[in-house]
Design a protein around this motif. Sequence first.
Motif, PDB file in Angstrom:
ATOM      1  N   ASN A   1       1.929   0.088  -5.840  1.00  0.00           N
ATOM      2  CA  ASN A   1       2.294   1.437  -6.269  1.00  0.00           C
ATOM      3  C   ASN A   1       2.837   2.250  -5.104  1.00  0.00           C
ATOM      4  N   HIS A   2       3.870   3.028  -5.381  1.00  0.00           N
ATOM      5  CA  HIS A   2       4.423   3.999  -4.445  1.00  0.00           C
ATOM      6  C   HIS A   2       3.716   5.318  -4.738  1.00  0.00           C
ATOM      7  N   LEU A   3       3.031   5.872  -3.746  1.00  0.00           N
ATOM      8  CA  LEU A   3       2.291   7.119  -3.916  1.00  0.00           C
ATOM      9  C   LEU A   3       2.996   8.226  -3.148  1.00  0.00           C
ATOM     10  N   PHE A   4       3.412   9.269  -3.850  1.00  0.00           N
ATOM     11  CA  PHE A   4       4.086  10.394  -3.210  1.00  0.00           C
ATOM     12  C   PHE A   4       3.197  11.626  -3.322  1.00  0.00           C
ATOM     13  N   PHE A   5       2.818  12.169  -2.168  1.00  0.00           N
ATOM     14  CA  PHE A   5       1.955  13.334  -2.080  1.00  0.00           C
ATOM     15  C   PHE A   5       2.756  14.534  -1.564  1.00  0.00           C
ATOM     16  N   PRO A   6       3.336  15.351  -2.445  1.00  0.00           N
ATOM     17  CA  PRO A   6       3.993  16.563  -1.961  1.00  0.00           C
ATOM     18  C   PRO A   6       2.972  17.456  -1.246  1.00  0.00           C
ATOM     19  N   ALA A   7       3.435  18.276  -0.351  1.00  0.00           N
ATOM     20  CA  ALA A   7       2.553  19.197   0.373  1.00  0.00           C
ATOM     21  C   ALA A   7       1.693  19.971  -0.621  1.00  0.00           C
ATOM     22  N   GLY A   8       0.384  20.013  -0.353  1.00  0.00           N
ATOM     23  CA  GLY A   8      -0.534  20.796  -1.163  1.00  0.00           C
ATOM     24  C   GLY A   8      -1.039  20.133  -2.436  1.00  0.00           C
ATOM     25  N   CYS A   9      -0.736  18.863  -2.666  1.00  0.00           N
ATOM     26  CA  CYS A   9      -1.143  18.215  -3.923  1.00  0.00           C
ATOM     27  C   CYS A   9      -2.448  17.433  -3.762  1.00  0.00           C
ATOM     28  N   GLU A  10      -2.878  16.816  -4.852  1.00  0.00           N
ATOM     29  CA  GLU A  10      -4.076  15.981  -4.846  1.00  0.00           C
ATOM     30  C   GLU A  10      -3.950  14.890  -5.900  1.00  0.00           C
ATOM     31  N   THR A  11      -4.843  13.880  -5.808  1.00  0.00           N
ATOM     32  CA  THR A  11      -4.879  12.820  -6.818  1.00  0.00           C
ATOM     33  C   THR A  11      -5.735  13.229  -8.005  1.00  0.00           C
TER      34      THR A  11
ATOM     35  N   ASP B   1     -10.068  -3.959  -5.608  1.00  0.00           N
ATOM     36  CA  ASP B   1      -9.937  -3.769  -4.167  1.00  0.00           C
ATOM     37  C   ASP B   1      -8.470  -3.434  -3.880  1.00  0.00           C
ATOM     38  N   TYR B   2      -8.228  -2.682  -2.798  1.00  0.00           N
ATOM     39  CA  TYR B   2      -6.853  -2.276  -2.512  1.00  0.00           C
ATOM     40  C   TYR B   2      -6.623  -2.037  -1.032  1.00  0.00           C
ATOM     41  N   VAL B   3      -5.342  -2.045  -0.672  1.00  0.00           N
ATOM     42  CA  VAL B   3      -4.878  -1.765   0.685  1.00  0.00           C
ATOM     43  C   VAL B   3      -3.918  -0.587   0.607  1.00  0.00           C
ATOM     44  N   ILE B   4      -4.042   0.345   1.543  1.00  0.00           N
ATOM     45  CA  ILE B   4      -3.124   1.483   1.657  1.00  0.00           C
ATOM     46  C   ILE B   4      -2.276   1.311   2.906  1.00  0.00           C
ATOM     47  N   VAL B   5      -0.966   1.550   2.763  1.00  0.00           N
ATOM     48  CA  VAL B   5      -0.023   1.479   3.881  1.00  0.00           C
ATOM     49  C   VAL B   5       0.670   2.841   4.011  1.00  0.00           C
ATOM     50  N   PRO B   6       0.342   3.629   5.044  1.00  0.00           N
ATOM     51  CA  PRO B   6       1.042   4.902   5.262  1.00  0.00           C
ATOM     52  C   PRO B   6       2.473   4.647   5.723  1.00  0.00           C
TER      53      PRO B   6
ATOM     54  N   MET C   1      -3.809   9.097   9.678  1.00  0.00           N
ATOM     55  CA  MET C   1      -3.213   7.799   9.393  1.00  0.00           C
ATOM     56  C   MET C   1      -1.976   7.622  10.252  1.00  0.00           C
ATOM     57  N   LYS C   2      -1.758   6.385  10.697  1.00  0.00           N
ATOM     58  CA  LYS C   2      -0.593   6.040  11.508  1.00  0.00           C
ATOM     59  C   LYS C   2       0.377   5.221  10.676  1.00  0.00           C
ATOM     60  N   LYS C   3       1.642   5.495  10.826  1.00  0.00           N
ATOM     61  CA  LYS C   3       2.694   4.780  10.107  1.00  0.00           C
ATOM     62  C   LYS C   3       2.504   3.269  10.250  1.00  0.00           C
ATOM     63  N   GLY C   4       2.438   2.573   9.107  1.00  0.00           N
ATOM     64  CA  GLY C   4       2.352   1.128   9.103  1.00  0.00           C
ATOM     65  C   GLY C   4       0.985   0.540   9.380  1.00  0.00           C
ATOM     66  N   GLU C   5      -0.026   1.362   9.737  1.00  0.00           N
ATOM     67  CA  GLU C   5      -1.374   0.854   9.996  1.00  0.00           C
ATOM     68  C   GLU C   5      -2.171   0.882   8.693  1.00  0.00           C
ATOM     69  N   CYS C   6      -2.367  -0.287   8.117  1.00  0.00           N
ATOM     70  CA  CYS C   6      -3.007  -0.431   6.813  1.00  0.00           C
ATOM     71  C   CYS C   6      -4.516  -0.221   6.901  1.00  0.00           C
ATOM     72  N   TYR C   7      -5.109   0.147   5.750  1.00  0.00           N
ATOM     73  CA  TYR C   7      -6.559   0.100   5.636  1.00  0.00           C
ATOM     74  C   TYR C   7      -6.953  -0.435   4.274  1.00  0.00           C
TER      75      TYR C   7
ATOM     76  N   LEU D   1       1.993   3.393   0.361  1.00  0.00           N
ATOM     77  CA  LEU D   1       2.061   2.276  -0.566  1.00  0.00           C
ATOM     78  C   LEU D   1       0.623   1.823  -0.813  1.00  0.00           C
ATOM     79  N   GLU D   2       0.339   1.495  -2.056  1.00  0.00           N
ATOM     80  CA  GLU D   2      -0.981   1.014  -2.450  1.00  0.00           C
ATOM     81  C   GLU D   2      -0.809  -0.374  -3.040  1.00  0.00           C
ATOM     82  N   ILE D   3      -1.540  -1.349  -2.480  1.00  0.00           N
ATOM     83  CA  ILE D   3      -1.497  -2.716  -2.976  1.00  0.00           C
ATOM     84  C   ILE D   3      -2.866  -3.048  -3.550  1.00  0.00           C
ATOM     85  N   GLU D   4      -2.933  -3.199  -4.875  1.00  0.00           N
ATOM     86  CA  GLU D   4      -4.178  -3.557  -5.544  1.00  0.00           C
ATOM     87  C   GLU D   4      -4.231  -5.079  -5.666  1.00  0.00           C
ATOM     88  N   ILE D   5      -5.399  -5.646  -5.391  1.00  0.00           N
ATOM     89  CA  ILE D   5      -5.594  -7.092  -5.406  1.00  0.00           C
ATOM     90  C   ILE D   5      -6.295  -7.461  -6.703  1.00  0.00           C
TER      91      ILE D   5
END
Length: 95
Positions: free
Chosen positions: A21-31, A39-44, A63-69, A90-94
């Motif tokens: 999934n592509h996650l777009f967070f405009p300034a001031g928003c929330e999920t 389980d999932y991995v997030i890539v900033p 978060m640092k660009k490209g450093e996944c968690y 980017l969110e990668i669900e397993i």
Amino acid sequence: MSERPLFALTEQINNERTCVNHLFFPAGCETRWHRHERDYVIVPMQDCQLEIDTGNGAISVPMKKGECYFRYAGVEHNVINDSEQDITLLEIEIK
């Protein structure tokens, strides 16, 4: 209910092994409050900072660009972009 706008999720891949999934967070928003069923991995996609609330108050997470968690499924949380910067993850669900 929150006054903040909602983030945008766009599914890019969904097959028998993963969901990306592509996650777009405009300034001031929330999920808003949610729980991941997988389980999932997030890539900033850029250096950024988000507020993550798991029920004990929001904490700032740099978060640092490209450093996944990685996160295990099941934790209920709300992710907030309390900055003036639009943020993309980017969110990668397993499966």
